[in-house]
Design a protein around this motif. Structure first.
Motif: not given
Length: 154
Positions: A35-37, A55-56, A109-110, A130-132
């Motif tokens: 979420l932070l990413t 990928l994430l 890494r992200l 929303a997606a993550l």
């Protein structure tokens, strides 16, 4: 990168309501580091695609499962006993720092996974979040909205 993820994540997490929103979403099954990413990518105007989201998630899943979550489980398990045992309380604080270090590494890494992703004209943290968040975002829309609004002001 000019605006690295770690300082952004710290600034976002410090905004009013964000800590509780993240914990609520985490309790509903979301990965706070993702979420932070997502907030960072969306705020920078990085276009959300299914491939980028996947990928994430692929980068995050093994580190979360084998490093972050076991530390969190142990820290949580020790909490009641640590309230009356000063030695255990000190160990729990060290464990808490290890968990934070593990999350820092996951964010690194992200961020590395997103190197080279092109910017668009408009920031859109809401789409990424929303997606993550997945089903957790639907289960906890108020928490997701709090995080989205805060992401727009970091």
């Amino acid at each position: 990168m000019e605006n690295t993820l770690w300082p952004y994540a710290l600034a976002l997490y410090a905004r009013p309501g964000v800590t509780q929103a993240c914990l609520t979403l985490q309790g509903a099954g979301a990965d706070v580091c993702l979420l932070l990413t997502g907030a960072w990518l969306g705020s920078r105007g990085i276009t959300l695609t299914i491939e980028r989201r996947r990928l994430l998630e692929i980068v995050a899943a093994p580190w979360r499962a084998t490093v972050v979550e076991p530390l969190r489980v142990l820290r949580t398990y020790w909490k009641p006993a640590a309230q009356t045992d000063t030695a255990l309380a000190a160990l729990r604080e060290r464990l808490k720092q290890l968990e934070l270090d593990a999350e820092h590494e996951l964010l690194t890494r992200l961020e590395q996974a997103s190197v080279g992703w092109s910017l668009t004209a408009q920031p859109d943290p809401a789409g990424w979040l929303a997606a993550l968040a997945g089903p957790a975002g639907t289960a906890e829309p108020g928490a997701l909205d709090t995080l989205t609004q805060a992401a727009l002001h970091v």
